[in-house]
Design a protein around this motif. Structure first.
Motif, PDB file in Angstrom:
ATOM      1  N   ALA A  96       0.836  -1.193   0.000  1.00  0.00           N
ATOM      2  CA  ALA A  96       0.000   0.000   0.000  1.00  0.00           C
ATOM      3  C   ALA A  96       0.874   1.248   0.000  1.00  0.00           C
ATOM      4  O   ALA A  96       1.970   1.279   0.546  1.00  0.00           O
ATOM      5  CB  ALA A  96      -0.904  -0.001   1.229  1.00  0.00           C
ATOM      6  N   GLU A  97       0.374   2.303  -0.634  1.00  0.00           N
ATOM      7  CA  GLU A  97       1.094   3.560  -0.680  1.00  0.00           C
ATOM      8  C   GLU A  97       1.059   4.236   0.688  1.00  0.00           C
ATOM      9  O   GLU A  97       0.144   4.048   1.484  1.00  0.00           O
ATOM     10  CB  GLU A  97       0.469   4.468  -1.745  1.00  0.00           C
ATOM     11  N   THR A  98       2.078   5.061   0.936  1.00  0.00           N
ATOM     12  CA  THR A  98       2.218   5.692   2.241  1.00  0.00           C
ATOM     13  C   THR A  98       1.009   6.537   2.613  1.00  0.00           C
ATOM     14  O   THR A  98       0.612   6.597   3.770  1.00  0.00           O
ATOM     15  CB  THR A  98       3.491   6.559   2.255  1.00  0.00           C
ATOM     16  N   ASP A  99       0.412   7.211   1.615  1.00  0.00           N
ATOM     17  CA  ASP A  99      -0.670   8.144   1.937  1.00  0.00           C
ATOM     18  C   ASP A  99      -2.040   7.483   2.010  1.00  0.00           C
ATOM     19  O   ASP A  99      -3.042   8.166   2.207  1.00  0.00           O
ATOM     20  CB  ASP A  99      -0.709   9.289   0.922  1.00  0.00           C
ATOM     21  N   MET A 100      -2.113   6.165   1.875  1.00  0.00           N
ATOM     22  CA  MET A 100      -3.405   5.502   1.999  1.00  0.00           C
ATOM     23  C   MET A 100      -3.866   5.509   3.455  1.00  0.00           C
ATOM     24  O   MET A 100      -3.067   5.369   4.379  1.00  0.00           O
ATOM     25  CB  MET A 100      -3.333   4.062   1.478  1.00  0.00           C
ATOM     26  N   ALA A 101      -5.160   5.650   3.639  1.00  0.00           N
ATOM     27  CA  ALA A 101      -5.724   5.750   4.983  1.00  0.00           C
ATOM     28  C   ALA A 101      -5.545   4.452   5.759  1.00  0.00           C
ATOM     29  O   ALA A 101      -5.614   3.356   5.195  1.00  0.00           O
ATOM     30  CB  ALA A 101      -7.204   6.112   4.895  1.00  0.00           C
ATOM     31  N   LEU A 102      -5.306   4.593   7.056  1.00  0.00           N
ATOM     32  CA  LEU A 102      -5.245   3.480   8.015  1.00  0.00           C
ATOM     33  C   LEU A 102      -4.081   2.532   7.777  1.00  0.00           C
ATOM     34  O   LEU A 102      -4.069   1.422   8.300  1.00  0.00           O
ATOM     35  CB  LEU A 102      -6.563   2.694   8.041  1.00  0.00           C
ATOM     36  N   ARG A 103      -3.081   2.948   7.002  1.00  0.00           N
ATOM     37  CA  ARG A 103      -1.915   2.081   6.806  1.00  0.00           C
ATOM     38  C   ARG A 103      -1.086   2.060   8.088  1.00  0.00           C
ATOM     39  O   ARG A 103      -0.711   3.115   8.611  1.00  0.00           O
ATOM     40  CB  ARG A 103      -1.055   2.577   5.651  1.00  0.00           C
ATOM     41  N   TYR A 156     -15.169 -13.837   8.656  1.00  0.00           N
ATOM     42  CA  TYR A 156     -14.808 -12.602   7.962  1.00  0.00           C
ATOM     43  C   TYR A 156     -13.349 -12.708   7.539  1.00  0.00           C
ATOM     44  O   TYR A 156     -12.441 -12.515   8.347  1.00  0.00           O
ATOM     45  CB  TYR A 156     -15.013 -11.390   8.873  1.00  0.00           C
ATOM     46  N   ASP A 157     -13.114 -13.045   6.280  1.00  0.00           N
ATOM     47  CA  ASP A 157     -11.757 -13.291   5.782  1.00  0.00           C
ATOM     48  C   ASP A 157     -10.974 -11.981   5.758  1.00  0.00           C
ATOM     49  O   ASP A 157     -11.250 -11.078   4.957  1.00  0.00           O
ATOM     50  CB  ASP A 157     -11.836 -13.887   4.376  1.00  0.00           C
ATOM     51  N   ASP A 158      -9.955 -11.869   6.637  1.00  0.00           N
ATOM     52  CA  ASP A 158      -9.235 -10.598   6.750  1.00  0.00           C
ATOM     53  C   ASP A 158      -8.486 -10.236   5.474  1.00  0.00           C
ATOM     54  O   ASP A 158      -8.376  -9.055   5.118  1.00  0.00           O
ATOM     55  CB  ASP A 158      -8.303 -10.604   7.967  1.00  0.00           C
ATOM     56  N   ARG A 159      -7.980 -11.220   4.746  1.00  0.00           N
ATOM     57  CA  ARG A 159      -7.237 -10.915   3.518  1.00  0.00           C
ATOM     58  C   ARG A 159      -8.167 -10.389   2.428  1.00  0.00           C
ATOM     59  O   ARG A 159      -7.804  -9.474   1.682  1.00  0.00           O
ATOM     60  CB  ARG A 159      -6.474 -12.150   3.036  1.00  0.00           C
ATOM     61  N   ARG A 160      -9.347 -10.947   2.330  1.00  0.00           N
ATOM     62  CA  ARG A 160     -10.305 -10.446   1.348  1.00  0.00           C
ATOM     63  C   ARG A 160     -10.755  -9.038   1.693  1.00  0.00           C
ATOM     64  O   ARG A 160     -10.912  -8.189   0.811  1.00  0.00           O
ATOM     65  CB  ARG A 160     -11.509 -11.387   1.261  1.00  0.00           C
ATOM     66  N   ILE A 161     -10.963  -8.780   2.980  1.00  0.00           N
ATOM     67  CA  ILE A 161     -11.357  -7.432   3.389  1.00  0.00           C
ATOM     68  C   ILE A 161     -10.257  -6.437   3.030  1.00  0.00           C
ATOM     69  O   ILE A 161     -10.523  -5.359   2.471  1.00  0.00           O
ATOM     70  CB  ILE A 161     -11.632  -7.380   4.909  1.00  0.00           C
ATOM     71  N   ALA A 162      -9.006  -6.784   3.330  1.00  0.00           N
ATOM     72  CA  ALA A 162      -7.891  -5.881   3.045  1.00  0.00           C
ATOM     73  C   ALA A 162      -7.737  -5.641   1.551  1.00  0.00           C
ATOM     74  O   ALA A 162      -7.466  -4.511   1.114  1.00  0.00           O
ATOM     75  CB  ALA A 162      -6.600  -6.459   3.624  1.00  0.00           C
ATOM     76  N   LEU A 205     -14.374   6.086   7.218  1.00  0.00           N
ATOM     77  CA  LEU A 205     -13.508   4.956   6.878  1.00  0.00           C
ATOM     78  C   LEU A 205     -13.975   3.678   7.562  1.00  0.00           C
ATOM     79  O   LEU A 205     -14.016   2.602   6.945  1.00  0.00           O
ATOM     80  CB  LEU A 205     -12.068   5.266   7.278  1.00  0.00           C
ATOM     81  N   VAL A 206     -14.325   3.770   8.831  1.00  0.00           N
ATOM     82  CA  VAL A 206     -14.784   2.589   9.571  1.00  0.00           C
ATOM     83  C   VAL A 206     -16.121   2.101   9.015  1.00  0.00           C
ATOM     84  O   VAL A 206     -16.360   0.885   8.921  1.00  0.00           O
ATOM     85  CB  VAL A 206     -14.872   2.904  11.073  1.00  0.00           C
ATOM     86  N   LYS A 207     -17.005   3.020   8.635  1.00  0.00           N
ATOM     87  CA  LYS A 207     -18.269   2.612   8.016  1.00  0.00           C
ATOM     88  C   LYS A 207     -18.016   1.810   6.740  1.00  0.00           C
ATOM     89  O   LYS A 207     -18.664   0.787   6.489  1.00  0.00           O
ATOM     90  CB  LYS A 207     -19.117   3.845   7.692  1.00  0.00           C
ATOM     91  N   ARG A 208     -17.060   2.282   5.932  1.00  0.00           N
ATOM     92  CA  ARG A 208     -16.732   1.565   4.692  1.00  0.00           C
ATOM     93  C   ARG A 208     -16.146   0.191   4.999  1.00  0.00           C
ATOM     94  O   ARG A 208     -16.511  -0.807   4.359  1.00  0.00           O
ATOM     95  CB  ARG A 208     -15.746   2.390   3.875  1.00  0.00           C
ATOM     96  N   LEU A 209     -15.230   0.109   5.973  1.00  0.00           N
ATOM     97  CA  LEU A 209     -14.664  -1.182   6.349  1.00  0.00           C
ATOM     98  C   LEU A 209     -15.741  -2.139   6.847  1.00  0.00           C
ATOM     99  O   LEU A 209     -15.711  -3.342   6.559  1.00  0.00           O
ATOM    100  CB  LEU A 209     -13.591  -0.997   7.432  1.00  0.00           C
ATOM    101  N   SER A 210     -16.678  -1.610   7.584  1.00  0.00           N
ATOM    102  CA  SER A 210     -17.779  -2.437   8.083  1.00  0.00           C
ATOM    103  C   SER A 210     -18.575  -3.019   6.918  1.00  0.00           C
ATOM    104  O   SER A 210     -18.927  -4.208   6.916  1.00  0.00           O
ATOM    105  CB  SER A 210     -18.662  -1.619   8.998  1.00  0.00           C
ATOM    106  N   LEU A 247      -8.241  -1.875  -0.349  1.00  0.00           N
ATOM    107  CA  LEU A 247      -7.256  -1.175  -1.173  1.00  0.00           C
ATOM    108  C   LEU A 247      -7.904  -0.511  -2.384  1.00  0.00           C
ATOM    109  O   LEU A 247      -7.427   0.533  -2.861  1.00  0.00           O
ATOM    110  CB  LEU A 247      -6.166  -2.143  -1.640  1.00  0.00           C
ATOM    111  N   ARG A 248      -8.974  -1.079  -2.882  1.00  0.00           N
ATOM    112  CA  ARG A 248      -9.672  -0.474  -4.026  1.00  0.00           C
ATOM    113  C   ARG A 248     -10.273   0.877  -3.645  1.00  0.00           C
ATOM    114  O   ARG A 248     -10.540   1.700  -4.525  1.00  0.00           O
ATOM    115  CB  ARG A 248     -10.780  -1.409  -4.523  1.00  0.00           C
ATOM    116  N   HIS A 249     -10.473   1.084  -2.354  1.00  0.00           N
ATOM    117  CA  HIS A 249     -11.033   2.350  -1.858  1.00  0.00           C
ATOM    118  C   HIS A 249      -9.945   3.214  -1.217  1.00  0.00           C
ATOM    119  O   HIS A 249     -10.275   4.146  -0.488  1.00  0.00           O
ATOM    120  CB  HIS A 249     -12.141   2.055  -0.846  1.00  0.00           C
ATOM    121  N   ARG A 250      -8.670   2.866  -1.471  1.00  0.00           N
ATOM    122  CA  ARG A 250      -7.516   3.574  -0.913  1.00  0.00           C
ATOM    123  C   ARG A 250      -7.533   3.561   0.616  1.00  0.00           C
ATOM    124  O   ARG A 250      -7.170   4.520   1.288  1.00  0.00           O
ATOM    125  CB  ARG A 250      -7.420   5.015  -1.450  1.00  0.00           C
ATOM    126  N   ILE A 251      -7.951   2.432   1.157  1.00  0.00           N
ATOM    127  CA  ILE A 251      -7.878   2.167   2.589  1.00  0.00           C
ATOM    128  C   ILE A 251      -6.923   0.989   2.751  1.00  0.00           C
ATOM    129  O   ILE A 251      -7.053  -0.015   2.053  1.00  0.00           O
ATOM    130  CB  ILE A 251      -9.256   1.834   3.187  1.00  0.00           C
TER     131      ILE A 251
END
Length: 491
Positions: A124-131, A430-436, A478-483, A440-444
């Motif tokens: 992930a790029e440095t400026d991506m959220a929650l990295r 809840y597959d953590d790798r699939r969520i991650a 961001l948390v709403k999107r992750l949810s 990334l498609r949403h720059r999170i």
């Protein structure tokens, strides 16, 4: 040697030389084409090249160009002049060698150990959220740092453009020793401090100095991936050791069955689970390491940022002559591209490793090292740390509130008392790798917890969320999107 047939001058070239500027000089074009013909076998070893006059006339170029080209090829060893002209040298050209059966051409042969070094789960790029692992870069006091650099450059003069002390600039080593004594309870003198290009190089130095191929290295599981790469590169046998709420969980059976040479731990803030190694386990680990002739690598990567209570002292300073190598970095307290870290070696090791270290290292980043020493001694570093502690404490609390309010899947939050990240454990469905991957498609850029484990267990499923470089006002959306993403991948 039987003379080879003289090749036709025009047969040497698939097309005429051109005079366009972008094509390069006539001499360069002729040189490159003759070299290519020699390497691919079109001009066989022993072949006599055309005379310089004949080739110049055939190509309508200057004879001086041909003569200079032949002289250049002779200097490189492609041809050799003799009384009968200029001949192609006998070469072991790759194009002329027989191909080995069963191995595709061009397939590189690499060290076997590289197969053990696995790529990171994401880049992930440095400026991506929650990295995770990225500090608040926009809050860094760039003007103060620029002034420190200017003072270092003016004060050092041209002497700092050469190689420096291989172990690091003396002013920085002294400043680090003083800072660690006050802030982390580390017992050391400046001569025990070695400057490295970040914590990763410091860990690699530990492996190179203290292990032999086949030695056993203990690593936290789940834990920092970089140490696994360093140990694999040193041909060590890695034994994962589980962590729990009190940190590294070592049993007597571990010592008997897999006695280690090196033990890697993050005792003040375990990465990524966030636990703190209890004092009982710290003292026992030191005692057992002494008994079994093992060395402990203590990685204190972000312990400057303690959010509740007093800072927890380093394990290195608990007892006299502890078999602990203390690793630190400025990538979290300053900024990652600075590439400055440090290694504090036990006093009893220095006499044995100083000479090898001076041969292995060359010194570098001298102006940055001198500027960092100035930054510490002037008080700027302490003031910056104080500001960042307050900022990260506020961001950690805001992220925790956002998770409790908007993360609508079962979860458990761990850590948060130190550093720049929180860990959220999730049920297996809840597959953590699939969520991650979807995030990334949403720059999170959360990191899947399972990616840190060598021997994943059901509880190693979750997300590691960095709050260092993400403004607090973004946490709720961001948390709403992750949810939403987590519920979408639910099995």
């Amino acid at each position: 040697m039987v003379p080879r047939p003289l090749p036709s001058p025009t047969a040497l070239l698939e097309s005429p030389l051109v005079k366009e500027r972008d094509a390069g000089s006539m001499q360069r074009q002729l040189h490159d084409r003759l070299k290519r013909a020699i390497l691919d076998g079109s001009l066989a070893p022993g072949s006599r090249l055309p005379g310089s006059r004949a080739l110049a006339e055939a190509l309508t170029i200057s004879r001086n160009t041909v003569t200079a080209t032949y002289e250049h090829l002779a200097a490189e060893g492609y041809v050799r002049p003799d009384r009968q002209g200029t001949r192609v040298t006998e070469l072991s050209s790759p194009a002329l060698l027989p191909k080995r059966a069963g191995k595709p051409a061009g397939t590189p042969t690499t060290a076997l150990r590289l197969s053990n070094i696995k790529p990171s789960v994401s880049r992930a790029e440095t400026d991506m959220a929650l990295r995770p692992g990225v500090p608040a870069l926009s809050h860094f006091p760039s003007a103060a740092w620029r002034r420190a650099l200017d003072r270092a450059i003016r004060g050092a003069g041209s002497a700092a453009l050469g190689y420096g002390d291989p172990l690091g600039e003396p002013p920085l080593r002294a400043a680090i020793a003083r800072h660690l004594s006050v802030a982390r309870g580390v017992r050391c003198e400046p001569h025990q401090v070695v400057i490295a290009e970040g914590a990763q190089e410091a860990i690699s130095l530990c492996v190179r100095l203290l292990s032999n191929p086949g030695d056993i290295g203990w690593v936290e599981d789940p834990g920092y991936r970089g140490v696994k790469a360093a140990m694999h590169a040193g041909d060590m046998r890695i034994v994962p050791v589980r962590v729990d709420a009190e940190g590294l969980c070592v049993s007597e059976r571990d010592w008997q069955k897999h006695s280690p040479r090196l033990i890697y731990t993050t005792p003040s803030h375990q990465y990524p689970a966030g636990s703190v190694l209890s004092i009982a386990r710290r003292l026992d680990l030191i005692a057992q390491a002494r008994l079994h002739g093992a060395w402990i690598i203590e990685d204190d990567y972000d312990s400057e940022f303690r959010h509740t209570g007093e800072p927890i002292g380093a394990m290195q300073g608990l007892v006299d002559d502890a078999p602990v190598l203390y690793v630190g970095t400025f990538s979290k307290t300053m900024f990652p591209s600075l590439r400055l870290g440090f290694l504090v070696l036990p006093a009893q090791l220095m006499s044995a490793v100083q000479a090898p270290l001076e041969e292995m290292l060359r010194g570098g980043h001298r102006h940055e090292q001198l500027a960092m020493a100035d930054f510490i001694e002037s008080g700027q570093f302490s003031r910056h740390l104080g500001r960042m502690r307050r900022l990260y404490r506020d961001r950690q609390q805001a992220l925790r509130l956002a998770l409790n309010k908007h993360f609508k899947v079962p979860h458990e939050i761990e850590g948060g008392y130190c550093g720049l990240h929180l860990t959220v454990r999730l049920p297996e469905r809840y597959d953590d790798r699939r969520i991650a991957t979807e995030a990334l498609r949403h720059r999170i850029a959360p990191t899947p917890l399972s990616g840190f484990a060598l021997q994943p267990m059901p509880l190693d499923n979750g997300l590691v969320l960095g709050y260092g470089n993400t403004p607090a006002e973004l946490f709720e959306p961001l948390v709403k999107r992750l949810s939403q993403l987590a519920r979408a991948v639910e099995i």
